[in-house]
Design a protein around this motif. Structure first.
Motif, PDB file in Angstrom:
ATOM      1  N   SER A  46     -29.831  -4.201 -17.890  1.00  0.00           N
ATOM      2  CA  SER A  46     -28.384  -4.060 -18.106  1.00  0.00           C
ATOM      3  C   SER A  46     -27.645  -3.902 -16.778  1.00  0.00           C
ATOM      4  N   ASP A 132     -25.226  -7.389 -24.247  1.00  0.00           N
ATOM      5  CA  ASP A 132     -26.174  -6.359 -23.808  1.00  0.00           C
ATOM      6  C   ASP A 132     -27.023  -5.865 -24.976  1.00  0.00           C
ATOM      7  N   GLU A 133     -28.321  -5.870 -24.791  1.00  0.00           N
ATOM      8  CA  GLU A 133     -29.300  -5.434 -25.808  1.00  0.00           C
ATOM      9  C   GLU A 133     -29.260  -6.321 -27.053  1.00  0.00           C
ATOM     10  N   THR A 164     -29.307  -9.391 -22.394  1.00  0.00           N
ATOM     11  CA  THR A 164     -30.310  -8.428 -21.924  1.00  0.00           C
ATOM     12  C   THR A 164     -31.062  -7.829 -23.095  1.00  0.00           C
TER      13      THR A 164
HETATM   14 MG    MG Z   1     -30.313  -2.162 -21.127  1.00  0.00          MG
END
Ligand code: MG
Ligand code: ATP
Length: 201
Positions: A46, A132-133, A164
């Motif tokens: 991240s 993200d994620e 990510t």
């Molecule tokens: Mg992360």
């Protein structure tokens, strides 16, 4: 070997290297919106993406961030980037699965989240989007991988996207232009060190 022999050999080696590097740079003559995937178990996925957000901001670019798993709400990056006019920041997840413990809710949250991501992926005013994620809702089956791939493929041609998260599926590697796997060589947490400001949050 004398000092001047060493100098001479070094110069020749560097000349050869420069030829190779210059040729590679000359070959890379296209521009396009890139899909980057930062995965693996090591720390830095991240924060690497947010480093690119800072880089893009420096060029006056417009950035959208969507966080699919909301681990915590007190991160330095969120506090900092929310103050930037050119950043739109969405928190689309509610927490780690082991915290929510509710499959139906997690699935609904992820699908609702994807509609927000879809809106950004069809808006050419965003130069860079960070998902993200995103790998977790895919891994757990809350989001359909083919839908995600389809929407990524049909985004504006100059739009960059970073995904990510651990355990990214092979299909994302295939779709991506750049893939980096962070290797977990060592992490302070395992030595009993708690998450600290500026490092982990
Ligand atoms: Mg992360
Ligand atoms: P970061 O946000 O620091 O770049 P990350 O995105 O690579 O980390 P995540 O899996 O998203 O890693 O985990 C986020 C949090 O967990 C961060 O606080 C990070 O420091 C921590 N973390 C990352 N990797 C590990 C690891 N291998 N062991 C323990 N904690 C980790």
């Amino acid at each position: 070997m004398t000092e001047s022999d060493r100098e001479q050999r070094h110069r020749l080696r560097m000349q050869r290297q420069k030829t190779v590097v210059d040729a590679a740079i000359a070959r890379a003559d296209r521009k396009k919106g890139l899909l980057l995937v930062f995965t693996g178990n090591g720390k830095g996925k991240s924060t690497s993406a947010f480093g690119m957000v800072a880089r893009a901001l420096g060029h006056g670019m417009r950035i959208g961030v969507a966080q699919f798993i909301k681990g915590r709400s007190d991160t330095g990056e969120e506090a900092f980037f929310r103050k930037q006019d050119n950043v739109v920041w969405h928190v689309l997840g509610e927490g780690f699965t082991w915290d929510t413990q509710d499959l139906t809710r997690d699935t609904e949250t992820a699908r609702r989240g994807w509609t927000v991501a879809q809106a950004m992926l069809s808006d050419p005013s965003f130069d860079l989007i960070v998902l993200d994620e995103l790998t977790y809702p895919i891994k757990y089956g809350w989001l359909d991988l083919n839908t995600v791939l389809h929407d990524l493929k049909n985004r504006p041609p100059m739009q960059h996207v970073i995904i990510t998260g651990r355990a990214a599926p092979e299909a994302l590697f295939d779709a991506a232009d750049t893939v980096t796997e962070m290797t977990d060589v060592k992490h302070a947490f395992r030595a009993g060190i708690q998450a600290q400001e500026g490092i982990d949050l």
